[in-house]
Design a protein around this motif. Sequence first.
Motif, mmCIF file in Angstrom:
data_model
loop_
_atom_site.group_PDB
_atom_site.id
_atom_site.type_symbol
_atom_site.label_atom_id
_atom_site.label_comp_id
_atom_site.label_asym_id
_atom_site.label_seq_id
_atom_site.Cartn_x
_atom_site.Cartn_y
_atom_site.Cartn_z
ATOM 1 N N UNK A 67 -4.847 -2.558 5.732
ATOM 2 C CA UNK A 67 -5.572 -1.322 6.052
ATOM 3 C C UNK A 67 -5.486 -0.929 7.518
ATOM 4 N N UNK A 68 -5.086 -1.861 8.396
ATOM 5 C CA UNK A 68 -4.989 -1.498 9.817
ATOM 6 C C UNK A 68 -3.548 -1.218 10.237
ATOM 7 N N UNK A 69 -2.648 -1.098 9.269
ATOM 8 C CA UNK A 69 -1.240 -0.790 9.550
ATOM 9 C C UNK A 69 -0.998 0.703 9.327
ATOM 10 N N UNK A 70 -0.333 1.333 10.287
ATOM 11 C CA UNK A 70 0.036 2.744 10.196
ATOM 12 C C UNK A 70 1.549 2.841 10.350
ATOM 13 N N UNK A 71 2.217 3.464 9.396
ATOM 14 C CA UNK A 71 3.668 3.621 9.461
ATOM 15 C C UNK A 71 3.998 4.775 10.401
ATOM 16 N N UNK A 72 4.991 4.559 11.265
ATOM 17 C CA UNK A 72 5.385 5.556 12.265
ATOM 18 C C UNK A 72 6.888 5.793 12.206
ATOM 19 N N UNK A 73 7.334 6.801 12.944
ATOM 20 C CA UNK A 73 8.761 7.090 13.058
ATOM 21 C C UNK A 73 9.353 6.210 14.157
ATOM 22 N N UNK A 117 2.716 -1.370 3.631
ATOM 23 C CA UNK A 117 1.673 -2.044 4.423
ATOM 24 C C UNK A 117 1.545 -3.504 4.001
ATOM 25 N N UNK A 118 1.481 -3.726 2.683
ATOM 26 C CA UNK A 118 1.292 -5.091 2.175
ATOM 27 C C UNK A 118 2.447 -5.991 2.584
ATOM 28 N N UNK A 119 3.670 -5.470 2.530
ATOM 29 C CA UNK A 119 4.833 -6.288 2.892
ATOM 30 C C UNK A 119 4.833 -6.639 4.377
ATOM 31 N N UNK A 120 4.440 -5.702 5.209
ATOM 32 C CA UNK A 120 4.371 -5.978 6.646
ATOM 33 C C UNK A 120 3.274 -7.007 6.924
ATOM 34 N N UNK A 121 2.124 -6.849 6.272
ATOM 35 C CA UNK A 121 1.025 -7.809 6.453
ATOM 36 C C UNK A 121 1.436 -9.203 6.008
ATOM 37 N N UNK A 122 2.194 -9.293 4.908
ATOM 38 C CA UNK A 122 2.673 -10.595 4.437
ATOM 39 C C UNK A 122 3.616 -11.231 5.455
ATOM 40 N N UNK A 123 4.423 -10.412 6.096
ATOM 41 C CA UNK A 123 5.340 -10.928 7.115
ATOM 42 C C UNK A 123 4.552 -11.530 8.280
ATOM 43 N N UNK A 124 3.485 -10.857 8.694
ATOM 44 C CA UNK A 124 2.647 -11.406 9.754
ATOM 45 C C UNK A 124 1.975 -12.701 9.310
ATOM 46 N N UNK A 125 1.548 -12.745 8.053
ATOM 47 C CA UNK A 125 0.884 -13.954 7.553
ATOM 48 C C UNK A 125 1.810 -15.159 7.653
#
Length: 470
Positions: free
Chosen positions: A167-173, A150-158
């Motif tokens: 906290x608003x990221x959900x990992x999916x298939x 989650x943190x890595x994806x959020x950093x990419x968006x930043x």
Amino acid sequence: MLLYEQLASQLREQIAQGALRAGERLPSIRQLARSHGVSTATAVQACLQLEREGLAQARPRSGYFVRAATPQTPSLRPPRRRTPATVSNPMLQDVLDMLARSDLLPLHSATAAPELLPQSALTASLSHCLRHAPAAALDYAPPQGHPALHRMIAQRYAQLGVSVSPDEIIITAGAMEAISLALRTVTTPGDVVLVESPTYHGILQAIAALQLKVLEVPNVPGGGIDVARLDQRLQQNTVRAAVLVPNFNNPLGSLTDDAAKQAILASCAKHKTIVIEDDIYGELSWSGQRPSPMRRWDRHGNVITCSSFSKILSPGLRIGWLVGSEWTDALLRAKYFSTVGGASLPQLALVHYLQRHDLERHLRRLRMALADNGQRLHEAIERYWPKETRACTPRGGLSLWTQLPPDTDVGALFETALAEGIGTSPGMLFSSRGDYADCLRLSCGLPWSDKLDRALQRLGRLARDKRIHR
């Protein structure tokens, strides 16, 4: 006239006269310098001048090549149906059979070939997690996914100027589960969902599976989503959600510009239409400049963003995600009731990979390869296909959309090519009612090879064959 201009003029004349044909390699810099009695710097400047004029293209470690003339842009008619309707395209049922085949040259698959992806590094990360943390790697993942990812994806968006809480990221298939969960969460059977046309057939299948109605709005080749018609459709109909692919739409490769994205968000907010943004191709800009997701301009909490690592790192790891905004809790419940949680091993391995490798460096190589493949496809179409063939000029992504002459039976071409081991995607797959019967989507994800060149030749011959003309 400067020396490099004289040399460029001579090469330009050879191209115009056909002595140097589309797709052919120009003499090397050393050959040009030696044969014309100029310095290598002058030869480089001449090639750069031809590149600026759009007559030549540099290919990494290969030199300069004559660029194909850009085919005319496809002339797509707006969707025939302007009112909501159920998805009624029988061809959508046949896609699974083709996807299950491993014996095809996969010009039908909008994925990058394995050799363009970091297989060795990902394999090493998988092995590391199994060796050093087997209990965690083989256990259930938390329903929301592993927090480190989650943190890595959020950093990419930043890095894109988009504020996203982990906290608003959900990992999916993958992204398709993300889109399906979003649709399931915000709609009920019978609701209307707006989509672009043409659009990815998986989105249409998800809408059909949830018993929703579909409303199509044109996506203009090269121009992206038709904002005026979208607003018109929303004024005329009650639309619960819009599933949109603004960055390098599949199949057109169109990019919706920033002003249009903001206008779309304003229109959807005004009409209380939830935007489900599919940003799976956003990282694959052929120019190298990553466009912003629509989420960047969301001021109403009205966007659910879906994406995936499938197109840029590995389709087989099946790691996608949702950015849920105010729907995060409801989406998480839907995820839990559907699959409990995702697989731990791929998530932990991806965290390990991202911590130790330069993702941007890999993306630069991948983008260059896709752009080069797209240009070579254009060149092959120019050489081998009927002269009336039109083709999009994608800005990014993995798809090249072509429009064949109106008397071509694309369905028969598709079937004949399939029987000969060449996979293609007929245009009828990309609309709810089987429109675009004269179109064909090809993949830009395959490195160029003699086998691929022969396949394009064969497709060109099939397009000319009287047996497949009406």
